[in-house]
Design a protein around this motif. Sequence first.
Motif, PDB file in Angstrom:
ATOM      1  N   UNK A  64     -22.464  31.507  87.210  1.00 35.24           N
ATOM      2  CA  UNK A  64     -21.526  30.693  88.755  1.00 35.24           C
ATOM      3  C   UNK A  64     -21.775  29.151  87.845  1.00 35.24           C
ATOM      4  N   UNK A  65     -22.403  29.477  86.906  1.00 36.57           N
ATOM      5  CA  UNK A  65     -22.924  27.605  86.519  1.00 36.57           C
ATOM      6  C   UNK A  65     -24.179  27.323  86.190  1.00 36.57           C
ATOM      7  N   UNK A  66     -24.855  27.858  87.186  1.00 35.89           N
ATOM      8  CA  UNK A  66     -26.658  27.561  88.017  1.00 35.89           C
ATOM      9  C   UNK A  66     -27.496  28.368  87.944  1.00 35.89           C
ATOM     10  N   UNK A  69     -33.185  37.140  96.331  1.00 35.90           N
ATOM     11  CA  UNK A  69     -31.920  37.108  95.797  1.00 35.90           C
ATOM     12  C   UNK A  69     -31.855  36.667  94.101  1.00 35.90           C
ATOM     13  N   UNK A  70     -30.970  37.078  93.230  1.00 35.31           N
ATOM     14  CA  UNK A  70     -30.989  36.972  92.519  1.00 35.31           C
ATOM     15  C   UNK A  70     -31.193  35.805  91.152  1.00 35.31           C
ATOM     16  N   UNK A  71     -30.188  34.669  91.504  1.00 36.47           N
ATOM     17  CA  UNK A  71     -30.675  33.147  91.544  1.00 36.47           C
ATOM     18  C   UNK A  71     -32.121  32.657  91.828  1.00 36.47           C
ATOM     19  N   UNK A  72     -32.582  32.868  92.969  1.00 37.28           N
ATOM     20  CA  UNK A  72     -33.669  31.896  93.128  1.00 37.28           C
ATOM     21  C   UNK A  72     -35.026  33.200  93.184  1.00 37.28           C
ATOM     22  N   UNK A  95     -34.843  32.843  82.614  1.00 39.61           N
ATOM     23  CA  UNK A  95     -34.005  31.894  81.018  1.00 39.61           C
ATOM     24  C   UNK A  95     -33.322  32.622  80.567  1.00 39.61           C
ATOM     25  N   UNK A  96     -32.677  32.571  80.056  1.00 38.55           N
ATOM     26  CA  UNK A  96     -32.168  33.493  78.942  1.00 38.55           C
ATOM     27  C   UNK A  96     -32.591  33.536  77.684  1.00 38.55           C
ATOM     28  N   UNK A  97     -32.600  32.742  76.913  1.00 36.62           N
ATOM     29  CA  UNK A  97     -33.362  31.638  75.896  1.00 36.62           C
ATOM     30  C   UNK A  97     -34.950  32.136  75.834  1.00 36.62           C
ATOM     31  N   UNK A  98     -35.455  32.087  77.071  1.00 36.02           N
ATOM     32  CA  UNK A  98     -37.068  32.972  77.140  1.00 36.02           C
ATOM     33  C   UNK A  98     -37.176  33.647  77.284  1.00 36.02           C
TER      34      UNK A  98
END
Length: 224
Positions: A89-91, A143-146, A154-157
Amino acid sequence: MQSSVCPPLGPIRPLDREFFARTPRRVARDLLGKILVRDSGKVRISARIVEVEAYLGQNDPAAHASAGNTARTSVLFGPPGYAYVYFIYGNHYCLNVSCEQEGKAGSVLIRALEPLEGIEEMARARGIVLRHGSQDFPKLTSGPGRLAEAFGITRTRDNGCDLTSRTSGLWIGDDAFRAKRIQITPRIGISKAADHPLRYILAGNKCISGPKNSRQRLKTHSKA
DNA sequence: ATATCGATTATCT
DNA sequence: GATAATCGATATG
């Protein structure tokens, strides 16, 4: 148990790879009560897993693995016990653990945690000021985003990192806590295969995701 | 190259 | 309860 801020019961031992080399349902069930740990530099952040969802792999229409083994999903097809982090969701980032043997793409989505250590760091990462008596504590990681934001995931990390290794910076451990009552419901926020009971929660926990901690939408039934 | 939409959350009415 | 925000993966031309 009321005032949530409880320390771990004892030493936290990393789970071994065998733990994750099972079906997503079993891993999801057994991950309840385990502890997600972030070791970065001097401060340790930890929180108990209170809500997860099982994703069954390539044949599960709701799973990212249903798109096949791509650059994005390759971790899912790799060996068990590794972090699959995706951006949504871009966030938001969300954290999964790969399950099953290499080649099988089952996984478990970590959906909510109960903070144990490093509360201040989580609050700062979330942009939340914790006031005495406020209801904001669960918002840190419910929540998964929280929870990803609270842990700086993060993905890169973190994508592809070994969650069974103490030295990976992000890992999952056991402090001998035992889940008392477990509740199973349909998965949240998906449109495909939305009716299967694959969401596992520690019943009654205050850090469960959702508008009011519990109440899942019982609407959209009416079809009889 | 462009369009669609998602394993979400914060904020508004 | 409803919706905007925001971007990358995937599908389609």
